[in-house]
Design a protein around this motif. Sequence first.
Motif, PDB file in Angstrom:
ATOM      1  N   THR A 175       8.315 -16.373   3.026  1.00  0.00           N
ATOM      2  CA  THR A 175       7.120 -15.406   2.798  1.00  0.00           C
ATOM      3  C   THR A 175       7.454 -14.211   3.791  1.00  0.00           C
ATOM      4  N   TYR A 180       7.752 -10.348   2.406  1.00  0.00           N
ATOM      5  CA  TYR A 180       6.684  -9.586   2.804  1.00  0.00           C
ATOM      6  C   TYR A 180       7.158  -8.253   3.566  1.00  0.00           C
ATOM      7  N   THR A 196       6.515  -4.709   1.835  1.00  0.00           N
ATOM      8  CA  THR A 196       5.525  -3.290   2.640  1.00  0.00           C
ATOM      9  C   THR A 196       6.394  -2.122   2.628  1.00  0.00           C
ATOM     10  N   HIS A 226      -4.229  -7.576   4.669  1.00  0.00           N
ATOM     11  CA  HIS A 226      -3.019  -8.163   5.434  1.00  0.00           C
ATOM     12  C   HIS A 226      -3.356  -9.077   6.533  1.00  0.00           C
ATOM     13  N   LEU A 262      -1.263 -11.398   1.670  1.00  0.00           N
ATOM     14  CA  LEU A 262      -0.355 -10.525   2.342  1.00  0.00           C
ATOM     15  C   LEU A 262       0.460  -9.681   1.324  1.00  0.00           C
ATOM     16  N   PHE A 263       0.156 -10.229   0.132  1.00  0.00           N
ATOM     17  CA  PHE A 263       0.790  -9.314  -0.898  1.00  0.00           C
ATOM     18  C   PHE A 263      -0.081  -8.617  -1.851  1.00  0.00           C
TER      19      PHE A 263
END
Length: 876
Positions: A48, A52, A56, A220, A284-285
């Motif tokens: 992850t 991540y 970004t 996030h 987070l995505f």
Amino acid sequence: MPTEESLPAPPIDVRRTALVFASVALAGLLAHVFRLEGKSIRNLLAFTGGVYLIHTVLAPRWKEPFFALASVAAVFLFVGQVGGSYVSAAWVVGLGLGLLALCHLPVPFVLRVLLVLAAGVVLAWMRGSGSLPLLDSVADSMRNRRWLPIPTGVWVMLGAMFMFRLIIYLYDLRNVRPTLASSLAYFFLFPNVVVFPLFPVVDYRQFRTKRKPSADPGVHAKGAQWVMRGVLHLLCYRFVYLFLTVPELEVQNLGDLARFLVSMYLLYLRVSGLFHLAVGILCLFDYDLPATNQHYYLASSFSDYWRRINVYWKDFMMKVFYYPAFFRLRKLGQRNAMVLATVVVFAVTWALHSYQWFWILGTFPLQWSDGIFWGALGLLAVANLVWNETRGSKAPRGNRPWTWAQSFSIAWKTIAVFITVSILWSIWTVQDLQQWRSLFVFTDDKWYRGIDKLALGGAAILVGGTVWGYLHRRGPWAALWSTKVTTPRMVLTMAGIAVLSVIGAERVAQKAGPRAADMIADLRYRVYNKRDQAQADRGYYEELMSVASFSSSVWQVMQERQDEQVFEEGRAPGRRLPPRSRELDFVPLRGGGMMSVPVKGFLAWELPPNQRLEVRGAAYETNEWGMRDRAYSKEKPEGVCRLAVLGASHVVGAGVPVEGTFPSLLEQWLNERAGPGRSYEVLNFAVDNYTMAQHLYLLEQKIIDFEPDLVLMVAHANDASRSVRHLTRWVVHRETSPYPELDRLLRDAGTAKGMAEPEVQKKLFRASNTLTNWSYRRFHRKCREIGAKSVWVYLQTLDIGSNRNRDLFQAARNCGFDAVVDLADVYEDHDKPSLQISESDSHPNADGHRIVGERLFDAVLAVDREQGWGLLPGRG
């Protein structure tokens, strides 16, 4: 308005990105220190973090395709890696793409639904065993990899991805325009691939509409906070699992019952933790999804409970079943429609949980305990609904201030709901209704023991809940309970995780004192609690969660169990190994373990003679006497000193070559130091799951013919509870045992033939010390009669932890064993997971057997020297 494709890559908020990444890294550190869910969580969070950081810096139009690509890649990375080849990963992706293609065929929608249903029936038949002899034969051929090489783990993963999500996808397909990237991302969610077969039922419409086209720092941050909360829930679960749960057998009074009920309900923390992790990672995505669980232990009504626990499941059921049923039934009146639709929801929930069980575990149980749980919960929800409709809402309106009376009312209702759900949860948790009823049969003379603590604790919770409820809604205190994720709150959570990680470090834990160090060590390792040592069957979520971590427990357990076939020497793959009920060692009376066969009489099972098989990559051979050992003559040769070793599976050593088991190593090392004209034979009489009474019977009926000079009885922490189970089955199904004295002890314990099995177990458990003393005393006496020295050896196992069973030690010392050897700390200076056969099998591997052998060798030499027996050689 600009489209997602036209949006440029947003500027990177370095500070917030670093904070989120650090949160994920700290969560991974805590998972690593305490080995939460084996390696699964650590691997997931490492993956992850890397994905991540790439995510970004991408332009908005590439973010979702990249997430979809990462999810499909995760299938090959993790499934292929653990499964040993990429064939399994290809099956998962291929079958998944096939199902997805059926959903988008250029045919009428109804026909597409029928085609998907037909495909589901075919796949379900392939998951099961068929129902006709011809189909059974074909299915067996498929499973034996002659026709269709689909490993069992493929069905686990495929079911986790498609069993519920496909229903939602079809439901939303007419109203939501999918893209290839969104569809792939939805079905192959990489958190699901890595670790979660038991995954929150993500809604496709929300999955599409809640995705932010550009990075949202708030989303996030929320995801990072949920990830950290998830690992904290998992750590809390492990604490409850190890130190608060109590076996059914030990429920002897009211206090024990309360502890059992509460601890079983608290075990849901594991599901809650995994769900927080899963949805936190999706946040987070850029998927701004809602929380999966919302303070479910604080529900103040059954309708409120249904809204709080497993929110995604509730939304799924409301969307797909409740509202369609309600609108069809509305002509019967609004209240009647609501009641009947609620009944439909809980009935379907029962059926779908069995459907979930089928894809993950391969069986489709419709058990009465499940029906009672969901039926009772449904009736309570219906009653709550009717009550609210009749009385109307009592919530304060306008600007009226919150009162102490209202807080008190919410507090006692919350306690009542918690107690009720705990009782219902216990029905879902135990093996069957007979066992559940036995929980309320107290064998303690003071059945009310603990009622004072319950009353005091209940009063404290009521007062504390009232105060908390008042402050939660009044004045400046209310701001403390805000659910908004802020930077100070994230930093505070990160600090707490950092402190826990430091405390969990081995060097730090050792400075906390022996008792605290032992507790922390048990938290670090995946050891079993007393309840799972004491019984075989667990409840719904515990059963599913026993295979809930993908790389460590699902794929590997399922793959290994499929691949654990018995190979007759020189022949093609033959019969499959009989499946073990659990990773623990309760086996029914008809058979004792992986390789044993049922026999008539008190032993109930034994190892068959002259077996030549392969188990987990190691030869599994038995000699003509049914011992997992090399060949020996029954008559003792001249100049030979014989040692007989009795024990269970950890002494048998399946998965380790015969010459690598510690009894064989002990023989080798003794002979290396033997003097002229002197030799040693160490005979391994161990049999999987044998108990104390069986060891005694084996000694009297078989071992004495081999004329041993020294008898080593290897005991484990759960020997007494296993002996209770064996004797329980004997009492229930037989008239008398081979020992009149034992029959008298069984009668004195209050047991009788025909009595319910759980009740017999509880009565025998209370008398377990008496039964242990009897078997040990007679065992030692028989050794003395045949001129053999008796040595009792306590071997701590890798799956139990560091605490000694003091009752067994006391019994061994009191009953006259010539010597007592303590190997409780034999593994303490070693990395325990590296000494296991595999992550799914906690029996010692070859290195573990060598470590045990070295300690035992030194111990028996020391005992022989101290006692002056002169049986063994000097240290040399």
